[in-house]
Design a protein around this motif. Structure first.
Motif, short mmCIF file in Angstrom:
data_model
loop_
_atom_site.label_atom_id
_atom_site.label_comp_id
_atom_site.label_asym_id
_atom_site.label_seq_id
_atom_site.Cartn_x
_atom_site.Cartn_y
_atom_site.Cartn_z
N VAL A 1 -15.23 19.23 -16.20
CA VAL A 1 -14.05 19.03 -17.05
C VAL A 1 -14.11 17.67 -17.73
N GLU A 2 -14.43 16.63 -16.99
CA GLU A 2 -14.57 15.29 -17.59
C GLU A 2 -15.62 15.30 -18.70
N THR A 3 -16.71 16.00 -18.46
CA THR A 3 -17.75 16.10 -19.48
C THR A 3 -17.23 16.82 -20.72
N GLY B 1 -8.78 19.71 -11.84
CA GLY B 1 -9.44 18.74 -10.99
C GLY B 1 -8.51 17.61 -10.61
N ARG B 2 -9.07 16.56 -9.98
CA ARG B 2 -8.22 15.51 -9.44
C ARG B 2 -8.67 14.09 -9.79
N THR B 3 -9.47 13.92 -10.83
CA THR B 3 -9.80 12.57 -11.26
C THR B 3 -8.57 11.95 -11.93
N THR B 4 -8.62 10.64 -12.15
CA THR B 4 -7.45 9.98 -12.73
C THR B 4 -7.14 10.49 -14.13
N THR B 5 -8.19 10.77 -14.92
CA THR B 5 -7.93 11.32 -16.25
C THR B 5 -7.33 12.71 -16.17
N ILE B 6 -7.87 13.56 -15.29
CA ILE B 6 -7.40 14.94 -15.23
C ILE B 6 -5.98 15.02 -14.69
N VAL B 7 -5.65 14.24 -13.67
CA VAL B 7 -4.27 14.30 -13.16
C VAL B 7 -3.28 13.69 -14.15
N SER B 8 -3.79 12.97 -15.13
CA SER B 8 -2.91 12.41 -16.15
C SER B 8 -2.20 13.49 -16.96
N PHE B 9 -2.83 14.68 -17.06
CA PHE B 9 -2.17 15.77 -17.78
C PHE B 9 -1.79 16.93 -16.86
N ASP C 1 2.53 16.69 -6.86
CA ASP C 1 1.68 16.27 -5.75
C ASP C 1 0.34 15.74 -6.25
N ALA C 2 -0.19 16.36 -7.28
CA ALA C 2 -1.48 15.94 -7.81
C ALA C 2 -1.37 14.67 -8.66
N ARG C 3 -0.20 14.44 -9.27
CA ARG C 3 -0.07 13.39 -10.27
C ARG C 3 0.66 12.13 -9.80
N ALA C 4 1.66 12.28 -8.96
CA ALA C 4 2.56 11.17 -8.65
C ALA C 4 1.82 9.99 -8.00
N ASP C 5 2.15 8.78 -8.47
CA ASP C 5 1.67 7.51 -7.92
C ASP C 5 0.20 7.24 -8.19
N PHE C 6 -0.39 7.94 -9.17
CA PHE C 6 -1.77 7.67 -9.53
C PHE C 6 -1.89 7.05 -10.92
N THR D 1 -4.06 8.28 -18.20
CA THR D 1 -4.90 8.30 -19.38
C THR D 1 -4.17 8.97 -20.54
N PRO D 2 -4.08 8.31 -21.69
CA PRO D 2 -3.42 8.94 -22.85
C PRO D 2 -4.33 9.93 -23.55
N GLY D 3 -3.77 10.62 -24.55
CA GLY D 3 -4.58 11.50 -25.39
C GLY D 3 -4.43 12.98 -25.10
N PHE D 4 -3.39 13.35 -24.33
CA PHE D 4 -3.18 14.75 -23.98
C PHE D 4 -1.76 15.18 -24.32
N ARG D 5 -1.64 16.42 -24.76
CA ARG D 5 -0.33 17.02 -25.02
C ARG D 5 -0.22 18.28 -24.20
#
Length: 400
Positions: free
Chosen positions: A110-112, A143-151, A156-161, A165-169
């Motif tokens: 996904v990051e790729t 997934g659960r990387t910092t960029t992926i949880v940003s959107f 549970d997956a997102r809070a407090d991380f 990362t911007p750039g998602f709608r």
């Protein structure tokens, strides 16, 4: 004396509690069945979230892995090894794409995909530097990387991380009008799961994916399909997108690609997309390693026969027929495709966790998600009798 209680305690003593596993300790497995440290057998109806589509220890895959272990396991991409070309060529052919970029985990794929879409947007579409956006759907799990949880919209997956990362709608899944409104001249990609697994095996409304494909074509935007869970036979086709008559620009693959033996993921696309990457701009030491390529090539060959797609279709009809008969008898809804089902249990009866614990007591392993919803995804080697057994045990749990 049973070994399981002490083994469960030992497993939790020196690990971060990022999972809440069922209290079963598996020591061996074959096909669709696993055996715990006390010798009790369970029908595996999770299949490693589709990583075990071909069952535990598929003989062809195990033999391939053993043979490769005796020869070569890792070179890094600083060199070419003799398993690499076959894997990339055969996977590209399976996907109907020109190029493949191998990685390890689904999150890496996904990051790729995100990086490639942004680079394509700047170099090909002409989006101003630093302004690329990607449109995603609520209820997603990529997934659960910092960029992926940003959107992610899962607290549970997102809070407090953050900071995120911007750039998602984020738009509602299945809502073409909302998607069309979110796509603008800075949009480089739409990233979607053809079937949302973690959300509870949510199938999109009829016409949604074709509408996404048409919108992306009209707006010069990449359609990226996350087929990490839904792909490689799980839904009754090689890719879930096929069942809607859609071909995305980019496939994100993983889980089953490693045959339940090694982590293997990949991005597949044509040269007009993946060709934007140049040496040094993206990579992975273990991505495309010899052991992974040898196993994954055999996975591609298993899929090329069509046998597993047919099994998923035929046995999926049997599974869903049995599950639909339980609506009004403890189930309030059943969703899914092929050998993949999301079940909503009447919350007045029990939570999804309670249902999975009771199924475990009856020798069936499944996984809950989001309250009273559970998922069933048995390996594609499961038999009709085993399907009937799983449904019967669920019926018994619902009956109390």
């Amino acid at each position: 004396m049973l070994r399981t209680p002490a083994a469960v305690r030992d497993a939790g003593r020196h690990t971060a509690h990022n999972y809440h596993p069922l209290p079963v300790v598996i020591s061996s497995a074959e096909g669709a069945w696993v055996t715990d440290v006390d010798g009790r057998r369970y029908l595996d109806c999770l299949a490693g979230y589709s990583a075990l589509n071909f069952g535990h220890r598929h003989p062809t895959l195990i033999a391939t892995a053993h043979a490769q272990l005796d020869r070569l396991t890792l070179t890094s991409r600083a060199f070419v090894h003799d398993q690499f070309a076959d894997f990339c060529r055969e996977l590209a052919a399976l996907c109907g794409k020109e190029l493949v970029l191998p990685m390890n985990t689904g999150a890496e794929a996904v990051e790729t995909g995100i990086k490639v879409a942004r680079k394509w947007g700047y170099q090909v579409k002409g989006v101003p530097a630093g302004q690329a956006t990607i449109v995603v759907a609520d209820g997603n799990f990529h997934g659960r990387t910092t960029t992926i949880v940003s959107f992610s919209t899962d607290a549970d997956a997102r809070a407090d991380f953050g900071p995120y990362t911007p750039g998602f709608r984020v738009v509602p899944y299945g809502d073409l009008a909302a998607l069309a409104e979110a796509v603008d001249e800075h949009t480089v990609a739409v990233l979607l799961e053809p079937v949302q697994g973690e959300q509870g095996v949510v199938v999109p409304p009829e016409g949604y994916l074709p509408g996404v494909r048409q919108l992306c074509d009209e707006r010069n935007v990449l359609f990226i399909a996350d087929e990490i869970q839904s792909g490689l036979g799980r839904t009754g086709a090689t890719f879930a997108c096929e069942q809607d008559g859609v071909v995305p620009d980019v496939y994100l693959l993983g889980k089953a690609l490693g045959g339940g033996i090694v982590p293997v993921s990949a991005v597949a696309a044509d040269a007009a997309v993946l060709g934007v990457l140049k040496p040094g701009q993206h990579g992975s030491t273990f991505g495309g390693n010899p052991l992974a390529c040898a196993v994954a090539t055999e996975v591609v060959r298993l899929l090329a026969s069509g046998e597993f797609q047919r099994r998923s279709t035929e046995l999926g009809e049997r599974l869903h027929s049995g599950l639909r008969a339980l609506i009004g008898k403890g189930l309030v809804a059943v969703r899914g495709r092929g050998l993949w089902a999301g079940l909503d249990i009447d919350p007045a009866l029990m939570s999804g966790r309670e249902a999975c614990e009771r199924l475990m007591e009856r020798g069936v392993l499944a996984k809950d998600t989001h309250g009273s919803t559970i998922r069933l995804a048995p390996p594609l080697v499961v038999t009709p009798e085993e399907i009937d057994h799983a449904v019967a045990q669920l019926a018994a749990v619902l009956a109390g």
